[in-house]
Design a protein around this motif. Structure first.
Motif, PDB file in Angstrom:
ATOM      1  N   ALA A   1     -23.678 -33.509  30.937  1.00 46.73           N
ATOM      2  CA  ALA A   1     -23.766 -32.156  30.385  1.00 46.73           C
ATOM      3  C   ALA A   1     -23.832 -31.120  31.498  1.00 46.73           C
ATOM      4  O   ALA A   1     -23.163 -30.074  31.435  1.00 46.73           O
ATOM      5  N   ALA A   2     -24.641 -31.390  32.531  1.00 47.51           N
ATOM      6  CA  ALA A   2     -24.760 -30.447  33.648  1.00 47.51           C
ATOM      7  C   ALA A   2     -23.428 -30.312  34.379  1.00 47.51           C
ATOM      8  O   ALA A   2     -23.011 -29.198  34.741  1.00 47.51           O
ATOM      9  N   ASP A   3     -22.739 -31.431  34.599  1.00 47.85           N
ATOM     10  CA  ASP A   3     -21.432 -31.395  35.257  1.00 47.85           C
ATOM     11  C   ASP A   3     -20.426 -30.620  34.410  1.00 47.85           C
ATOM     12  O   ASP A   3     -19.569 -29.892  34.942  1.00 47.85           O
ATOM     13  N   ALA A   4     -20.519 -30.771  33.085  1.00 46.65           N
ATOM     14  CA  ALA A   4     -19.589 -30.090  32.188  1.00 46.65           C
ATOM     15  C   ALA A   4     -19.789 -28.582  32.228  1.00 46.65           C
ATOM     16  O   ALA A   4     -18.817 -27.812  32.234  1.00 46.65           O
ATOM     17  N   VAL A   5     -21.035 -28.146  32.248  1.00 40.79           N
ATOM     18  CA  VAL A   5     -21.324 -26.710  32.317  1.00 40.79           C
ATOM     19  C   VAL A   5     -20.769 -26.137  33.617  1.00 40.79           C
ATOM     20  O   VAL A   5     -20.131 -25.081  33.620  1.00 40.79           O
ATOM     21  N   LYS A   6     -20.988 -26.845  34.732  1.00 38.82           N
ATOM     22  CA  LYS A   6     -20.502 -26.354  36.029  1.00 38.82           C
ATOM     23  C   LYS A   6     -18.978 -26.289  36.060  1.00 38.82           C
ATOM     24  O   LYS A   6     -18.392 -25.287  36.493  1.00 38.82           O
ATOM     25  N   ALA A   7     -18.312 -27.351  35.595  1.00 35.50           N
ATOM     26  CA  ALA A   7     -16.848 -27.380  35.622  1.00 35.50           C
ATOM     27  C   ALA A   7     -16.267 -26.261  34.763  1.00 35.50           C
ATOM     28  O   ALA A   7     -15.302 -25.596  35.155  1.00 35.50           O
ATOM     29  N   THR A   8     -16.866 -26.035  33.606  1.00 33.07           N
ATOM     30  CA  THR A   8     -16.366 -25.001  32.703  1.00 33.07           C
ATOM     31  C   THR A   8     -16.556 -23.617  33.308  1.00 33.07           C
ATOM     32  O   THR A   8     -15.678 -22.759  33.222  1.00 33.07           O
ATOM     33  N   ARG A   9     -17.698 -23.383  33.914  1.00 32.86           N
ATOM     34  CA  ARG A   9     -17.939 -22.094  34.564  1.00 32.86           C
ATOM     35  C   ARG A   9     -17.013 -21.876  35.746  1.00 32.86           C
ATOM     36  O   ARG A   9     -16.644 -20.745  36.058  1.00 32.86           O
ATOM     37  N   ASP A  10     -16.632 -22.958  36.431  1.00 32.21           N
ATOM     38  CA  ASP A  10     -15.778 -22.840  37.615  1.00 32.21           C
ATOM     39  C   ASP A  10     -14.301 -22.642  37.269  1.00 32.21           C
ATOM     40  O   ASP A  10     -13.505 -22.315  38.148  1.00 32.21           O
ATOM     41  N   ALA A  11     -13.934 -22.847  36.014  1.00 34.04           N
ATOM     42  CA  ALA A  11     -12.543 -22.641  35.616  1.00 34.04           C
ATOM     43  C   ALA A  11     -12.153 -21.186  35.861  1.00 34.04           C
ATOM     44  O   ALA A  11     -12.930 -20.272  35.584  1.00 34.04           O
ATOM     45  N   LYS A  12     -10.960 -20.958  36.375  1.00 31.69           N
ATOM     46  CA  LYS A  12     -10.540 -19.593  36.701  1.00 31.69           C
ATOM     47  C   LYS A  12     -10.242 -18.762  35.451  1.00 31.69           C
ATOM     48  O   LYS A  12     -10.301 -17.537  35.487  1.00 31.69           O
ATOM     49  N   SER A  13      -9.909 -19.441  34.365  1.00 28.93           N
ATOM     50  CA  SER A  13      -9.638 -18.744  33.114  1.00 28.93           C
ATOM     51  C   SER A  13      -9.780 -19.742  31.970  1.00 28.93           C
ATOM     52  O   SER A  13      -9.749 -20.954  32.187  1.00 28.93           O
ATOM     53  N   LEU A  14      -9.939 -19.237  30.752  1.00 25.84           N
ATOM     54  CA  LEU A  14     -10.035 -20.108  29.596  1.00 25.84           C
ATOM     55  C   LEU A  14      -9.930 -19.295  28.312  1.00 25.84           C
ATOM     56  O   LEU A  14      -9.940 -18.058  28.332  1.00 25.84           O
ATOM     57  N   ARG A  15      -9.811 -20.013  27.217  1.00 29.75           N
ATOM     58  CA  ARG A  15      -9.811 -19.396  25.890  1.00 29.75           C
ATOM     59  C   ARG A  15     -11.060 -19.865  25.149  1.00 29.75           C
ATOM     60  O   ARG A  15     -11.387 -21.057  25.171  1.00 29.75           O
ATOM     61  N   VAL A  16     -11.747 -18.937  24.520  1.00 33.67           N
ATOM     62  CA  VAL A  16     -12.935 -19.248  23.731  1.00 33.67           C
ATOM     63  C   VAL A  16     -12.692 -18.756  22.309  1.00 33.67           C
ATOM     64  O   VAL A  16     -12.431 -17.570  22.096  1.00 33.67           O
TER      65      VAL A  16
ATOM     66  N   VAL B   1      -9.864 -15.109  28.707  1.00 32.32           N
ATOM     67  CA  VAL B   1     -10.488 -14.341  29.788  1.00 32.32           C
ATOM     68  C   VAL B   1     -10.280 -15.051  31.121  1.00 32.32           C
ATOM     69  O   VAL B   1     -10.086 -16.267  31.175  1.00 32.32           O
ATOM     70  N   ASP B   2     -10.322 -14.259  32.208  1.00 33.31           N
ATOM     71  CA  ASP B   2     -10.255 -14.861  33.533  1.00 33.31           C
ATOM     72  C   ASP B   2     -11.261 -14.180  34.453  1.00 33.31           C
ATOM     73  O   ASP B   2     -12.036 -13.315  34.027  1.00 33.31           O
TER      74      ASP B   2
ATOM     75  N   GLY C   1      -9.566 -35.810  33.565  1.00 34.25           N
ATOM     76  CA  GLY C   1      -9.460 -34.583  34.353  1.00 34.25           C
ATOM     77  C   GLY C   1     -10.838 -33.975  34.561  1.00 34.25           C
ATOM     78  O   GLY C   1     -11.851 -34.686  34.601  1.00 34.25           O
ATOM     79  N   GLU C   2     -10.894 -32.682  34.711  1.00 32.43           N
ATOM     80  CA  GLU C   2     -12.181 -32.004  34.873  1.00 32.43           C
ATOM     81  C   GLU C   2     -13.013 -32.178  33.601  1.00 32.43           C
ATOM     82  O   GLU C   2     -12.484 -32.125  32.490  1.00 32.43           O
TER      83      GLU C   2
ATOM     84  N   VAL D   1     -17.835 -23.303  18.814  1.00 32.55           N
ATOM     85  CA  VAL D   1     -16.808 -22.681  19.640  1.00 32.55           C
ATOM     86  C   VAL D   1     -15.937 -23.775  20.235  1.00 32.55           C
ATOM     87  O   VAL D   1     -16.408 -24.873  20.533  1.00 32.55           O
ATOM     88  N   VAL D   2     -14.656 -23.466  20.376  1.00 26.47           N
ATOM     89  CA  VAL D   2     -13.694 -24.381  20.994  1.00 26.47           C
ATOM     90  C   VAL D   2     -13.194 -23.722  22.266  1.00 26.47           C
ATOM     91  O   VAL D   2     -12.839 -22.537  22.271  1.00 26.47           O
ATOM     92  N   LEU D   3     -13.158 -24.481  23.359  1.00 30.90           N
ATOM     93  CA  LEU D   3     -12.686 -23.964  24.636  1.00 30.90           C
ATOM     94  C   LEU D   3     -11.399 -24.679  25.022  1.00 30.90           C
ATOM     95  O   LEU D   3     -11.290 -25.902  24.885  1.00 30.90           O
ATOM     96  N   SER D   4     -10.426 -23.908  25.494  1.00 33.01           N
ATOM     97  CA  SER D   4      -9.116 -24.469  25.826  1.00 33.01           C
ATOM     98  C   SER D   4      -8.412 -23.587  26.852  1.00 33.01           C
ATOM     99  O   SER D   4      -8.991 -22.620  27.364  1.00 33.01           O
ATOM    100  N   ASP D   5      -7.158 -23.896  27.126  1.00 26.26           N
ATOM    101  CA  ASP D   5      -6.313 -23.114  28.039  1.00 26.26           C
ATOM    102  C   ASP D   5      -6.971 -22.873  29.399  1.00 26.26           C
ATOM    103  O   ASP D   5      -6.887 -21.781  29.967  1.00 26.26           O
ATOM    104  N   PHE D   6      -7.640 -23.891  29.914  1.00 30.03           N
ATOM    105  CA  PHE D   6      -8.310 -23.764  31.207  1.00 30.03           C
ATOM    106  C   PHE D   6      -7.304 -23.500  32.325  1.00 30.03           C
ATOM    107  O   PHE D   6      -6.278 -24.169  32.436  1.00 30.03           O
ATOM    108  N   ASP D   7      -7.620 -22.498  33.148  1.00 32.19           N
ATOM    109  CA  ASP D   7      -6.824 -22.137  34.324  1.00 32.19           C
ATOM    110  C   ASP D   7      -5.418 -21.648  33.989  1.00 32.19           C
ATOM    111  O   ASP D   7      -4.555 -21.595  34.864  1.00 32.19           O
ATOM    112  N   LYS D   8      -5.172 -21.289  32.738  1.00 34.02           N
ATOM    113  CA  LYS D   8      -3.878 -20.717  32.381  1.00 34.02           C
ATOM    114  C   LYS D   8      -3.895 -19.206  32.575  1.00 34.02           C
ATOM    115  O   LYS D   8      -4.931 -18.557  32.413  1.00 34.02           O
ATOM    116  N   LYS D   9      -2.742 -18.642  32.894  1.00 33.43           N
ATOM    117  CA  LYS D   9      -2.648 -17.213  33.151  1.00 33.43           C
ATOM    118  C   LYS D   9      -2.989 -16.396  31.905  1.00 33.43           C
ATOM    119  O   LYS D   9      -2.543 -16.708  30.806  1.00 33.43           O
ATOM    120  N   VAL D  10      -3.794 -15.365  32.096  1.00 35.41           N
ATOM    121  CA  VAL D  10      -4.106 -14.428  31.015  1.00 35.41           C
ATOM    122  C   VAL D  10      -3.137 -13.261  31.139  1.00 35.41           C
ATOM    123  O   VAL D  10      -3.240 -12.444  32.055  1.00 35.41           O
TER     124      VAL D  10
END
Length: 221
Positions: A20-35, A53-54, A176-177, A194-203
């Motif tokens: 869970a801790a690793d997941a929170v860090k990886a998600t926060r470190d993503a350059k962009s995502l969809r929520v 958002v990015d 992956g991450e 909430v569903v999170l997707s589109d990690f690191d995709k251009k906004v």
């Protein structure tokens, strides 16, 4: 749908809390995502969001709540909001001249500044994610659940039951991450998911045309 890859195989001997801790860090470190998702507030109102958002202050999305809807854009430090009639009436709270002002705002983008648009936090990636991890104690004492698929991606469920009957489930990508792909709260004061997707995709967002923008300071009746 169950995946063939189990959580133990994906994460080895890591504990649920470590995953869970690793997941929170990886998600926060993503350059962009969809929520996208919804949450019920303590007062009973249900809020819905769908935002891309990015980290470069680019954002586009839609929010709903209390029978209202608003589209939101942010480019740099400039925010634009295009709300329906109910949104503006909720925002203006019956101030003198509300009817005339609402008429001028219909179908237009209203130029604002971060923190003054009535959509606080929606276009702030870290603020959005902080809401998933506002109480770090919630992800302590989690247990591994089954492995399933979220939007076609394999995910391990991490579960925790809170005092009072609230249940929290975090779905973490097994390949992956270790991104958080979904977070669900059942019961308690603020159930939702909430569903999170589109990690690191251009906004992809551009400022609206000048003719479609109004200055709220110039709309007073």
């Amino acid at each position: 749908m169950r995946s063939e890859k189990g959580g133990d195989e994906a994460f080895g001997d890591k504990s649920a809390d470590t995953i869970a801790a690793d997941a929170v860090k990886a998600t926060r470190d993503a350059k962009s995502l969809r929520v996208s998702g919804n949450a019920r507030q303590p007062g009973g109102n249900e809020i819905g969001i769908d935002f891309h958002v990015d980290e470069q202050d680019r954002c586009t999305g839609t929010m709903t709540g209390e029978g209202a809807q608003a589209d939101v854009l942010q480019v740099g430090q400039q925010v634009y909001v295009r709300g329906d009639e109910k949104f503006w009436r909720n925002t203006l709270l019956g101030k003198p001249g509300t009817d005339a002002v609402v008429g001028k705002l219909q179908g237009k983008w209203v130029k604002s500044e971060p923190g003054k648009s009535g959509t606080e936090g929606m276009c702030d990636k870290q603020a959005l994610l902080a809401s998933l991890d506002s109480d770090k104690s919630e992800r302590k004492g989690m247990k591994k659940g089954g492995t399933t698929e979220i939007d076609g991606r394999s995910a391990l469920a991490l579960e925790k039951k809170q005092p009072g009957g609230e249940k929290i489930t975090m779905y973490v990508a097994t390949e992956g991450e270790p991104y958080i792909l979904k977070a669900v709260t059942v019961g308690g004061d603020a159930p939702g998911e909430v569903v999170l997707s589109d990690f690191d995709k251009k906004v992809d967002v551009q400022e609206p045309a000048g003719g479609d923008v109004v200055d709220p300071e110039k709309t007073a009746a």
